[in-house]
Design an enzyme around this catalytic site. Structure first.
Site, short mmCIF file in Angstrom:
data_model
loop_
_atom_site.label_atom_id
_atom_site.label_comp_id
_atom_site.label_asym_id
_atom_site.label_seq_id
_atom_site.Cartn_x
_atom_site.Cartn_y
_atom_site.Cartn_z
N LYS A 79 0.86 -1.18 0.00
CA LYS A 79 0.00 0.00 0.00
C LYS A 79 0.89 1.23 0.00
O LYS A 79 1.91 1.25 0.70
CB LYS A 79 -0.90 -0.04 1.24
CG LYS A 79 -1.93 1.05 1.30
CD LYS A 79 -2.86 0.88 2.51
CE LYS A 79 -3.95 1.92 2.57
NZ LYS A 79 -4.88 1.72 3.70
N SER A 154 -9.76 1.72 2.58
CA SER A 154 -8.87 2.47 1.73
C SER A 154 -7.80 1.62 1.04
O SER A 154 -7.19 2.07 0.09
CB SER A 154 -8.17 3.55 2.55
OG SER A 154 -7.37 2.94 3.56
N SER A 178 -10.08 -0.74 6.74
CA SER A 178 -9.49 -0.63 5.40
C SER A 178 -8.74 -1.85 4.88
O SER A 178 -8.37 -1.90 3.72
CB SER A 178 -8.55 0.56 5.34
OG SER A 178 -9.32 1.73 5.25
N1 GLN Z 1 -13.57 3.85 5.98
C1 GLN Z 1 -12.92 4.29 7.17
C2 GLN Z 1 -12.57 5.75 7.07
O1 GLN Z 1 -12.90 6.31 6.09
C3 GLN Z 1 -11.72 3.45 7.45
C4 GLN Z 1 -10.47 3.88 6.81
C5 GLN Z 1 -9.27 3.05 7.19
O2 GLN Z 1 -9.40 1.99 7.82
N2 GLN Z 1 -8.10 3.55 6.83
O3 GLN Z 1 -12.00 6.34 7.93
#
Ligand code: GLN
Length: 489
Positions: A79, A154, A178
């Site tokens: 990532k 994400s 994410s």
């Molecule tokens: N969807 C969640 C957010 O928007 C989780 C994001 C994540 O785990 N980085 O914060």
């Protein structure tokens, strides 16, 4: 022989040891697929073919001389939130579009030391804020099962790369889901370890008390291999846990007899798609067949998890992102008139809308007049949520439930509706607030899109989660279904 790109990490490792193919052949096979197919998915932000092949040549020498480490010669995608020395690390943002880190994240160093090849850096929501990989400065990523759908986020690029067989495994990070949500949407396996299990050094911070790196792969067996490399205490991260090094692959063949699984489906049934409920019930029947005992439990405080998370995460984000000021590194606006103009325009031009929204919310909940009303209260509720999980986990070994509300949604369908996007995180944020480990594994396909189940475990008990996931995968073939071909076994 099964095609190289269809093989799991464990199969590639065995093939390399048996000299059925070289690391260079493996690396070339994935690079070739990325070149010819990634225009469909946009899973990668950066690829360095030359570096990857050079590393593969070194790996081949190591293998020839019998100096193999755990992942010697296996290409892994990362990532784009993990700092890679000498290789652009953008975090999906214009702010870091020119950022070439002078050092490696601890996770990257560990992969390098284990002989893995850096295949490339994967697409993600900007600064990991989002659940669809649509907020990336590098454009949206598309779900390989159906390119009209989001891959989740994400860590959507990592999940899409694995689902499209562009990478055998990848790293992700999980602040509120994410790793697990994109794993569910793309039909792969993803583990968020216990907070502190994996070093956060060099992993660009979003919300430091929630962020945790973890493995994403086709199978639980592969996730265990990746965990063996990624985990461990790190003197450079004071929040990393001082735990004995564990072999997560050693414990995968335990029978599930006597295992107690808490089931939360009653809590969720109002919000769940009917077809998804059927998949979850079928998975429960399978777990029961494997010997597990199912015990109905309830987590009523989980209804507070999303509002609590969306106070704490933006608060921490607003503080973490204050370092991007156009002065030290990152984007700087053209011709600033004075210092204030430099700060204001660099941040206005460098950050996207979702990041700005979070910074505004975060600054608001931390402001003198509202701190107690929002931030302190959220911290208290966070404690209650963790206590509720811990009290359930006294009676059961793990908690089973949905990962998401349903299969992947359409691209664009939620991007202008923050609240409905945030509610996508209903089932995942609890484990982050509580710091507990949680895994998502595939359990079915609805209208040609995969769905997963989530298992939440006790603190530092990743090995039981991986064992249950592996036993489930030995007995079922949902993880073998592919958006590309149905032939990787
Ligand atoms: N969807 C969640 C957010 O928007 C989780 C994001 C994540 O785990 N980085 O914060």
């Amino acid at each position: 022989m099964m095609e190289i790109h269809s093989q799991s990490i464990a199969q590639l490792r065995d093939g390399l040891r048996r000299k059925e193919f070289s690391s260079e052949e493996v690396t070339r096979a994935f690079l070739k697929r990325i070149k010819s197919l990634d225009h469909l998915y946009n899973a990668f932000i950066t690829i360095d073919e030359k570096e990857a092949l050079a590393a593969a040549a070194i790996a081949d020498q190591k293998i020839a001389s019998g100096r193999n480490e755990v992942l010697t010669g296996i290409p892994i995608a990362h990532k784009d939130i993990f700092c890679t020395q000498g290789m652009k690390t953008s975090c999906g943002s214009k702010m870091l579009a020119n950022f070439v880190p002078p050092y490696n994240a601890t996770v990257i160093s560990k992969f390098n030391d284990s002989g893995a090849i850096i295949l490339g850096k994967t697409n993600m929501d900007e600064f990991a804020m989002g659940g669809s990989t649509e907020t990336s400065f590098y454009g949206a990523c598309f779900n390989p099962w159906n390119t009209k759908k989001v891959p989740g986020g994400s860590s959507g690029g990592s999940a899409a790369a694995i689902a499209a067989l562009l990478a055998p495994g990848a790293t992700g990070t999980d602040t509120g889901g994410s790793i697990r949500q994109p794993s569910s949407f793309c039909g792969i396996t993803g583990l968020k370890p216990t907070y502190g299990r994996i070093s956060r050094f060099g992993m660009i911070a979003f919300a430091s008390s929630l962020d945790q790196g973890g493995p994403m792969a086709k199978t639980a067996e592969d996730c265990a291999l990746l965990m063996n490399v990624m985990s461990g205490i790190d003197p450079k991260d004071s929040t990393s846990a001082n735990k004995e090094k564990e072999d997560f692959s050693a414990n995968l063949s335990q029978k599930l007899d006597g295992l107690k699984i808490g089931v939360t489906l009653k809590d969720c049934s109002a919000n769940l798609d009917r077809d998804y409920q059927i998949c979850l019930e079928r998975a429960l029947t399978q777990l029961e067949k494997l010997g597990a005992e199912l015990i109905e439990i309830s987590l009523p405080k989980n209804s507070l998890a999303v509002p609590t998370y969306y106070v704490i995460a933006p608060a921490e984000a607003s503080s973490n992102l204050s370092r991007f000021d156009g002065v030290r590194y990152g984007y700087r606006c053209d011709n600033p008139e004075n210092l204030l103009d430099l700060y204001t325009r660099s941040r206005s031009e460098g950050f996207g809308d979702e990041v700005k929204r979070r910074i505004l919310i975060g600054t608001y909940v931390l402001s003198a007049g509202y701190y107690d009303q929002y931030y302190t209260k959220a911290q208290r509720i966070r404690r209650l949520i963790r206590n509720e999980y811990l009290s359930c986990l006294r009676d059961v070994d793990m908690i089973m439930g949905p990962t998401t509300a349903g299969p992947a949604f359409d691209i664009g369908s939620k991007s202008n509706d923050s609240i409905s996007m945030y509610l996508e995180d209903t089932y995942t944020v609890g484990a982050n607030l509580a710091g507990l480990p949680a895994i998502s594994i595939p359990i079915g396909v609805i209208n040609e899109c995969p769905v997963g189940m989530q298992l939440i475990g006790r603190d530092f008990d990743e090995s039981t989660l991986l064992n249950v996931a592996h036993q489930f995968q030995v007995a079922t073939d949902w993880h073998l279904q592919s958006s590309v071909e149905r032939d990787y076994a």
